[in-house]
Design a protein around this motif. Sequence first.
Motif, PDB file in Angstrom:
ATOM      1  N   ASP A   1     -45.853 -60.105  31.286  1.00 40.07           N
ATOM      2  CA  ASP A   1     -45.811 -61.470  31.822  1.00 40.07           C
ATOM      3  C   ASP A   1     -44.387 -61.952  32.059  1.00 40.07           C
ATOM      4  O   ASP A   1     -44.120 -63.153  32.147  1.00 40.07           O
ATOM      5  N   ALA A   2     -43.440 -61.021  32.209  1.00 36.26           N
ATOM      6  CA  ALA A   2     -42.027 -61.384  32.362  1.00 36.26           C
ATOM      7  C   ALA A   2     -41.751 -62.083  33.694  1.00 36.26           C
ATOM      8  O   ALA A   2     -42.434 -61.846  34.700  1.00 36.26           O
ATOM      9  N   GLN A   3     -40.741 -62.942  33.673  1.00 37.52           N
ATOM     10  CA  GLN A   3     -40.281 -63.602  34.898  1.00 37.52           C
ATOM     11  C   GLN A   3     -39.472 -62.607  35.725  1.00 37.52           C
ATOM     12  O   GLN A   3     -39.145 -61.521  35.272  1.00 37.52           O
ATOM     13  N   ASP A   4     -39.135 -63.017  36.963  1.00 37.37           N
ATOM     14  CA  ASP A   4     -38.314 -62.147  37.813  1.00 37.37           C
ATOM     15  C   ASP A   4     -36.971 -61.868  37.143  1.00 37.37           C
ATOM     16  O   ASP A   4     -36.327 -62.776  36.620  1.00 37.37           O
ATOM     17  N   GLY A   5     -36.596 -60.625  37.178  1.00 38.05           N
ATOM     18  CA  GLY A   5     -35.322 -60.251  36.573  1.00 38.05           C
ATOM     19  C   GLY A   5     -34.873 -58.902  37.080  1.00 38.05           C
ATOM     20  O   GLY A   5     -35.108 -58.533  38.226  1.00 38.05           O
ATOM     21  N   GLY A   6     -34.251 -58.145  36.203  1.00 34.68           N
ATOM     22  CA  GLY A   6     -33.742 -56.828  36.573  1.00 34.68           C
ATOM     23  C   GLY A   6     -32.678 -56.424  35.576  1.00 34.68           C
ATOM     24  O   GLY A   6     -32.630 -56.949  34.467  1.00 34.68           O
ATOM     25  N   VAL A   7     -31.831 -55.520  35.982  1.00 42.54           N
ATOM     26  CA  VAL A   7     -30.815 -55.003  35.075  1.00 42.54           C
ATOM     27  C   VAL A   7     -29.437 -55.567  35.399  1.00 42.54           C
ATOM     28  O   VAL A   7     -29.171 -56.009  36.509  1.00 42.54           O
ATOM     29  N   ILE A   8     -28.579 -55.539  34.385  1.00 38.51           N
ATOM     30  CA  ILE A   8     -27.193 -55.959  34.537  1.00 38.51           C
ATOM     31  C   ILE A   8     -26.347 -54.695  34.631  1.00 38.51           C
ATOM     32  O   ILE A   8     -26.627 -53.709  33.955  1.00 38.51           O
ATOM     33  N   VAL A   9     -25.307 -54.733  35.432  1.00 37.49           N
ATOM     34  CA  VAL A   9     -24.440 -53.552  35.498  1.00 37.49           C
ATOM     35  C   VAL A   9     -23.638 -53.417  34.210  1.00 37.49           C
ATOM     36  O   VAL A   9     -23.228 -54.406  33.609  1.00 37.49           O
ATOM     37  N   GLY A  10     -23.454 -52.178  33.786  1.00 37.77           N
ATOM     38  CA  GLY A  10     -22.564 -51.886  32.671  1.00 37.77           C
ATOM     39  C   GLY A  10     -21.368 -51.134  33.217  1.00 37.77           C
ATOM     40  O   GLY A  10     -21.284 -50.849  34.414  1.00 37.77           O
ATOM     41  N   GLY A  11     -20.458 -50.767  32.338  1.00 39.10           N
ATOM     42  CA  GLY A  11     -19.291 -50.016  32.772  1.00 39.10           C
ATOM     43  C   GLY A  11     -18.039 -50.856  32.752  1.00 39.10           C
ATOM     44  O   GLY A  11     -17.814 -51.628  31.821  1.00 39.10           O
ATOM     45  N   ALA A  12     -17.222 -50.744  33.785  1.00 39.46           N
ATOM     46  CA  ALA A  12     -15.930 -51.427  33.783  1.00 39.46           C
ATOM     47  C   ALA A  12     -15.448 -51.683  35.205  1.00 39.46           C
ATOM     48  O   ALA A  12     -15.991 -51.146  36.171  1.00 39.46           O
ATOM     49  N   SER A  13     -14.398 -52.510  35.281  1.00 41.28           N
ATOM     50  CA  SER A  13     -13.805 -52.847  36.576  1.00 41.28           C
ATOM     51  C   SER A  13     -12.287 -52.796  36.467  1.00 41.28           C
ATOM     52  O   SER A  13     -11.722 -52.606  35.385  1.00 41.28           O
ATOM     53  N   LEU A  14     -11.610 -52.991  37.598  1.00 42.72           N
ATOM     54  CA  LEU A  14     -10.156 -52.876  37.674  1.00 42.72           C
ATOM     55  C   LEU A  14      -9.514 -54.238  37.916  1.00 42.72           C
ATOM     56  O   LEU A  14      -9.881 -54.952  38.860  1.00 42.72           O
ATOM     57  N   TYR A  15      -8.550 -54.588  37.064  1.00 40.67           N
ATOM     58  CA  TYR A  15      -7.815 -55.847  37.156  1.00 40.67           C
ATOM     59  C   TYR A  15      -6.351 -55.587  37.499  1.00 40.67           C
ATOM     60  O   TYR A  15      -5.732 -54.669  36.960  1.00 40.67           O
ATOM     61  N   ILE A  16      -5.792 -56.442  38.337  1.00 38.71           N
ATOM     62  CA  ILE A  16      -4.370 -56.393  38.669  1.00 38.71           C
ATOM     63  C   ILE A  16      -3.656 -57.448  37.825  1.00 38.71           C
ATOM     64  O   ILE A  16      -4.033 -58.625  37.837  1.00 38.71           O
ATOM     65  N   LEU A  17      -2.627 -57.036  37.086  1.00 38.20           N
ATOM     66  CA  LEU A  17      -1.908 -57.945  36.199  1.00 38.20           C
ATOM     67  C   LEU A  17      -0.793 -58.667  36.943  1.00 38.20           C
ATOM     68  O   LEU A  17      -0.056 -58.058  37.727  1.00 38.20           O
ATOM     69  N   ASN A  18      -0.670 -59.978  36.669  1.00 37.65           N
ATOM     70  CA  ASN A  18       0.260 -60.795  37.457  1.00 37.65           C
ATOM     71  C   ASN A  18       1.666 -60.876  36.875  1.00 37.65           C
ATOM     72  O   ASN A  18       2.506 -61.620  37.391  1.00 37.65           O
ATOM     73  N   ASN A  19       1.954 -60.111  35.809  1.00 40.50           N
ATOM     74  CA  ASN A  19       3.335 -60.101  35.308  1.00 40.50           C
ATOM     75  C   ASN A  19       4.122 -58.912  35.845  1.00 40.50           C
ATOM     76  O   ASN A  19       5.217 -58.624  35.389  1.00 40.50           O
ATOM     77  N   ARG A  20       3.532 -58.206  36.801  1.00 35.85           N
ATOM     78  CA  ARG A  20       4.249 -57.131  37.487  1.00 35.85           C
ATOM     79  C   ARG A  20       4.773 -57.648  38.826  1.00 35.85           C
ATOM     80  O   ARG A  20       4.348 -58.693  39.316  1.00 35.85           O
ATOM     81  N   SER A  21       5.662 -56.893  39.434  1.00 36.48           N
ATOM     82  CA  SER A  21       6.264 -57.334  40.700  1.00 36.48           C
ATOM     83  C   SER A  21       5.198 -57.437  41.790  1.00 36.48           C
ATOM     84  O   SER A  21       4.137 -56.828  41.712  1.00 36.48           O
ATOM     85  N   GLU A  22       5.533 -58.218  42.808  1.00 38.01           N
ATOM     86  CA  GLU A  22       4.617 -58.361  43.945  1.00 38.01           C
ATOM     87  C   GLU A  22       4.356 -57.011  44.592  1.00 38.01           C
ATOM     88  O   GLU A  22       3.223 -56.710  44.997  1.00 38.01           O
TER      89      GLU A  22
END
Length: 464
Positions: free
Chosen positions: A323-344
């Motif tokens: 009797d579940a409502q509409d749903g699904g799965v969430i992605v797992g794993g990782a992503s890539l971030y750019i740090l702003n204390n490095r040069s342009e």
Amino acid sequence: MIKPLKLNQKSSLTLLLAFVMLVLAACGGTTAGGGDSKPEAGEANGTEAPKASEPVKVVWWHSMSGELGKAADKLVADFNASQKNVVVEAVFQGTYDESLNKMKASMDSKSGPALIQVYEIGSRFMIDSKAITPIQQFIDEEKFDISALEENILNYYTFDGKLYSMPFNTSNPILYYNKDMFKAAGLDPEKPPATYEEVAEAAKKLTKDGQTGASFAIYGWFMEQFFANQGAELVNNGNGRTSPATDSLLGSEAGVKTMTWWKQMIDDKTMLNLGRKTDDTKKAFAAGQIAMTLDSTAALRGIVNAAEGKFEVGTAFLPKPKDAQDGGVIVGGASLYILNNRSEAEQKGAWEFIKFLTEPKQQAFWSVNTGYFPITKKAYDEQLVKDNMAKYPQFKTAVDQLHQTKANKATQGAVMGVFPEARQLTEGAIEEILNGKKSPKEALDGAAKEISARIQQYNKTVSK
């Protein structure tokens, strides 16, 4: 113009970093969605902006070890060979937790990377840290087309309509089952159970002759997925996305229903409790001791190969109540971030590498060699992926599950600054329930109270 970290952010950032370092130190080195990494690492040294005649050096910290690390190194080598303006240096930094702690320690000295891989449950912290340049800024500046990327993967890393990081290694959980055991038990191997009720019924029929119906590892990621699959939110305030979460909803109906079902199978002796390690459930499944288990899509190739010559592996969507409502799965794993204390120049160089990684050819290679999803839809048109899908047709289950997931706040995934600790507290509650120490409601409410207190404590450290 890419803006560096402002000095007036420093005091609040330092307080936030100190708090989360204490949290992560207490949590150990867990990873999510099949990206387990062993602790090792050398520190990368910060570099001055290069001269105009020299290529820009971009240091990338990641947590991919073993075969995953080899695949990541190949992508870096291919990128470096494809052009002369940017040189990426990949540095393995241990588990996700260890890498994140090293990044925090490097912030003031600027000895850290320009690009870092962070697990999905670190998203709230990365945004609150104000230490990153959102990927959306680069997308907008050059009108980069992201329409070819998977919406349900981008969805997790999007906040208030802004993409903060680029998905890299992405997975979700599926049900693995032994088709031979299904046949022997009189069950249709082509019709795996889809609901909690069907799993429980199948487990009874599969438990015989020294074999047990199922075993699920005590893994907080699975509980998060069971919530999303019922269309239920794990924390308040729109899963922490309409405004910062203040309270855990772990003790809600979705959690109690899930743990009542799980515990009943333990009581019926149709489910084994093998503890917290997915490696232990994988081994039991490969040995034919259990007929069903849950694991990441990233584990698929290893599971199928381990069963080769012994039995046929079937795959199915993550089960949910009838009797579940509409749903699904969430992605797992990782992503890539750019740090702003490095040069342009370094930040733009990191962005060039990210764009390279999103191309169909690179995504095809990464998916086939790791088991993670391609984040680019056109990767499925690559012959490499077509051949791999023919060899491992079970992977289609994972792709279909991703595409059939209904986009809402539940499936977008919860966000909170103390997610690693919350996951540990959730696992503790599951253990209490399965070991008969507390009822599902009592254990989950207790964990929810602890998680809520930690969320509220964390929120106080975040500058407004």
